[in-house]
Structures are given as structure tokens and as C-alpha cells.
Design an enzyme around this catalytic site. Structure first.
Site, PDB file in Angstrom:
ATOM      1  N   ASN A  10       0.878  -1.171   0.000  1.00  0.00           N
ATOM      2  CA  ASN A  10       0.000   0.000   0.000  1.00  0.00           C
ATOM      3  C   ASN A  10       0.914   1.219   0.000  1.00  0.00           C
ATOM      4  O   ASN A  10       1.596   1.503   0.990  1.00  0.00           O
ATOM      5  CB  ASN A  10      -0.912   0.007   1.233  1.00  0.00           C
ATOM      6  CG  ASN A  10      -1.791   1.256   1.295  1.00  0.00           C
ATOM      7  OD1 ASN A  10      -1.342   2.368   1.044  1.00  0.00           O
ATOM      8  ND2 ASN A  10      -3.057   1.079   1.651  1.00  0.00           N
TER       9      ASN A  10
ATOM     10  N   TYR B 165      -7.750  -3.885  -2.566  1.00  0.00           N
ATOM     11  CA  TYR B 165      -7.669  -2.881  -1.506  1.00  0.00           C
ATOM     12  C   TYR B 165      -9.036  -2.855  -0.822  1.00  0.00           C
ATOM     13  O   TYR B 165      -9.966  -2.197  -1.285  1.00  0.00           O
ATOM     14  CB  TYR B 165      -7.296  -1.514  -2.083  1.00  0.00           C
ATOM     15  CG  TYR B 165      -7.272  -0.388  -1.077  1.00  0.00           C
ATOM     16  CD1 TYR B 165      -6.698  -0.561   0.179  1.00  0.00           C
ATOM     17  CD2 TYR B 165      -7.827   0.857  -1.379  1.00  0.00           C
ATOM     18  CE1 TYR B 165      -6.680   0.471   1.110  1.00  0.00           C
ATOM     19  CE2 TYR B 165      -7.810   1.897  -0.459  1.00  0.00           C
ATOM     20  CZ  TYR B 165      -7.235   1.689   0.785  1.00  0.00           C
ATOM     21  OH  TYR B 165      -7.235   2.714   1.705  1.00  0.00           O
TER      22      TYR B 165
ATOM     23  N   ASP C 209      -3.816  -4.946   0.463  1.00  0.00           N
ATOM     24  CA  ASP C 209      -4.137  -4.388   1.769  1.00  0.00           C
ATOM     25  C   ASP C 209      -5.575  -4.797   2.055  1.00  0.00           C
ATOM     26  O   ASP C 209      -6.515  -4.180   1.558  1.00  0.00           O
ATOM     27  CB  ASP C 209      -3.977  -2.867   1.748  1.00  0.00           C
ATOM     28  CG  ASP C 209      -4.369  -2.221   3.070  1.00  0.00           C
ATOM     29  OD1 ASP C 209      -4.699  -2.961   4.024  1.00  0.00           O
ATOM     30  OD2 ASP C 209      -4.367  -0.983   3.141  1.00  0.00           O
TER      31      ASP C 209
ATOM     32  N   ASN D 117      -6.827  -4.817   5.037  1.00  0.00           N
ATOM     33  CA  ASN D 117      -7.259  -3.961   6.141  1.00  0.00           C
ATOM     34  C   ASN D 117      -7.808  -4.740   7.340  1.00  0.00           C
ATOM     35  O   ASN D 117      -8.627  -4.224   8.096  1.00  0.00           O
ATOM     36  CB  ASN D 117      -8.274  -2.915   5.649  1.00  0.00           C
ATOM     37  CG  ASN D 117      -7.602  -1.566   5.401  1.00  0.00           C
ATOM     38  OD1 ASN D 117      -6.842  -1.088   6.238  1.00  0.00           O
ATOM     39  ND2 ASN D 117      -7.876  -0.977   4.257  1.00  0.00           N
TER      40      ASN D 117
ATOM     41  N   HIS E 231       2.672   1.680   5.377  1.00  0.00           N
ATOM     42  CA  HIS E 231       2.751   0.228   5.174  1.00  0.00           C
ATOM     43  C   HIS E 231       4.148  -0.162   4.698  1.00  0.00           C
ATOM     44  O   HIS E 231       4.829   0.617   4.016  1.00  0.00           O
ATOM     45  CB  HIS E 231       1.763  -0.227   4.101  1.00  0.00           C
ATOM     46  CG  HIS E 231       0.324  -0.064   4.476  1.00  0.00           C
ATOM     47  ND1 HIS E 231      -0.478  -1.132   4.783  1.00  0.00           N
ATOM     48  CD2 HIS E 231      -0.467   1.036   4.554  1.00  0.00           C
ATOM     49  CE1 HIS E 231      -1.705  -0.693   5.065  1.00  0.00           C
ATOM     50  NE2 HIS E 231      -1.717   0.612   4.925  1.00  0.00           N
TER      51      HIS E 231
END
Length: 262
Positions: A9, A107, A150, A152, A253
């Protein structure tokens, strides 16, 4: 065919073009998947990447937000991007290598600050996004595929600096972890990073808010490399390049790497 893949990221590919080039020069992965590019595709600074041998790119972009890109030394074919939950966000792109391996770059929405979909629309969107990932993988079972990005979510207790203190913090709540696990199971995905590094604390993200991120070390493993079970035994040499978080004008990141013999 052996190739090394990285996911990162980058938190604005135009702002951080110098450190993308630095990573490409120093580590030379065959494929680099970027998230949060924050750029329309036609504004991504490709000239410098191409000069370093990354002549192939597939991407989805939008101005100022989101955005995903796959840079490759190896020939790749653009095989589409899903707009899950119909948000109109550039959060997924996929490419196929000449050996038939498909690379998915995701993402996943961050989910805002409050882990309650009744009061936080973004948290609900995150859960719905993961549910649609699950349903997609159930309906179109992936094979010979790698999924990176990513996501999350830090799913394991040792993927965060304090399991107890982060249980009610977005990215480590039980409901998010369960949604991610369902998406992973639906696609028969294997967590390559943890296959290689099964024990111990492991992080890929450290907040900008910490005065000294390295000393505080309050990290989370939000960035992932998965592979479908039919090729998961080909993955090895996983590593998180923690020191990159300390480069000049860094992303929050660090890049995550893995190598595949396919």
C-alpha cells in the site's frame, strides 16, 4: 518458472514514486502490486518504472482515492476488475501471467473508526465488501491464483501488537476477522506469509501518529499474500520489509514479499 511478487500500500504512487523506484532497484521483484495509488491510471508515473524494466502494467484508478496497480517485468494480461458492493471504487484488478497464474490485487475498505454498521456506514461497506468477496469465490471457485493486497484486517492474535487492546478497534474486531475467514475459506485460499512464518508477532503497518513508530512498534499485519491450495506449496521465502517503513517520506505500510516456483 520462479518469480517473486510483492504487495505494498503505497499511499499515493505519485507522491512516493521515488521510494517505489528505490524498492524496484534494490529488491527487483518480478511483480509489484500497489494499493491506494490515489491516481487516475493515465497519471501514474510509468516512465520511471518502465526504465527499471517494469514494462507491463494493469491498473484501475481514480482521482485522489483508492486505486490498484500491478507492475510487472513479466508479460501480463488484464483480466478485469470487480467493483464489489457497487461503490464505484477502484479496489480490485486482476492480471494473468503467461504460465496461467492469475494475480488478484485488492484494496479492501478500511472501515472507518467505529466498529458498528448502525452508526458507521463505512464499517457496513467493509463487511458487505468481504461478503461479496466470499460469494464471488463460492460462485467462481478460483484456481491457480494468487491474491494479494491491503485487506485492512489483521486476523491473528500475533498479527497485532496487543490482541486484548485491539479487540474493539477496526481491523481486528471478531466480526471482521470472521468475514475475512469466510472469504478465505470460500476461495480455498492459503495464507502464504503465515505458511512460511507460522509463529510470532508480524506486522506490515505502523501508524503515522506514533512519534517513533519503530520504538513503539504498535503494528498490525494488514497486508497479505494468499494462494489457492492447488499452488500454495509452490510459495516460499516470505518476508516483510520492515525497514522500508523508515525510508524518506514513507508509506505507513511496508512491502510484503513471497516467491513462487510455478
Amino acid at each position: 518458472m520462479t518469480f517473486t511478487l510483492a504487495t505494498w500500500n503505497i499511499n499515493s504512487v505519485r507522491l512516493r514514486e521515488p521510494i517505489v523506484c528505490k524498492l524496484l532497484q534494490e529488491e527487483a521483484p518480478d511483480v509489484l502490486c500497489l494499493q491506494e495509488c490515489k491516481s487516475p491510471v493515465d497519471k501514474i508515473p510509468l516512465e520511471g518504472f518502465r526504465a527499471l524494466g517494469y514494462e507491463h502494467i494493469v491498473a484501475r484508478g481514480q482521482k485522489g482515492y483508492n486505486g490498484v496497480a500491478i507492475l510487472s517485468k513479466l508479460p501480463i494480461e488484464d483480466v478485469g476488475g470487480h467493483d464489489l458492493v457497487g461503490l464505484g471504487h477502484a479496489r480490485h484488478v486482476a492480471a494473468k501471467l503467461e504460465n496461467g497464474v492469475t494475480i488478484h490485487n485488492f484494496y479492501v475498505p478500511a472501515g472507518g473508526d467505529v466498529p458498528d454498521r448502525e452508526v458507521n456506514l463505512k464499517f457496513g461497506q467493509k463487511l458487505d465488501y468481504l461478503t461479496e468477496m466470499r460469494d464471488w469465490f463460492h460462485g467462481d471457485r478460483p484456481e491457480k491464483s494468487i491474491l494479494v493486497g491491503d485487506l485492512n484486517i489483521a486476523p491473528r492474535e500475533d498479527d497485532v501488537w496487543s490482541h486484548k487492546q485491539l479487540l474493539k478497534i477496526v481491523s481486528h474486531t471478531p466480526v471482521e476477522v470472521e468475514h475475512l475467514a469466510q472469504a478465505q475459506d470460500a476461495g480455498n485460499w492459503v495464507d502464504i506469509t503465515r505458511q512460511d512464518i507460522p509463529e510470532g508477532q508480524l506486522y506490515s503497518w505502523w501508524s503515522y501518529r506514533a512519534k517513533d513508530w519503530d520504538a513503539a512498534d504498535k503494528g498490525r499485519r494488514l497486508d497479505h499474500v494468499w494462494a489457492t491450495s492447488d499452488i500454495s506449496n509452490a510459495g516460499h521465502s516470505s518476508r516483510v520489509l520492515r525497514h522500508v517503513r523508515g525510508w524518506e517520506k514513507p508509506s505507513d505500510h511496508a512491502p510484503v514479499f513471497a516467491t513462487f516456483d510455478l
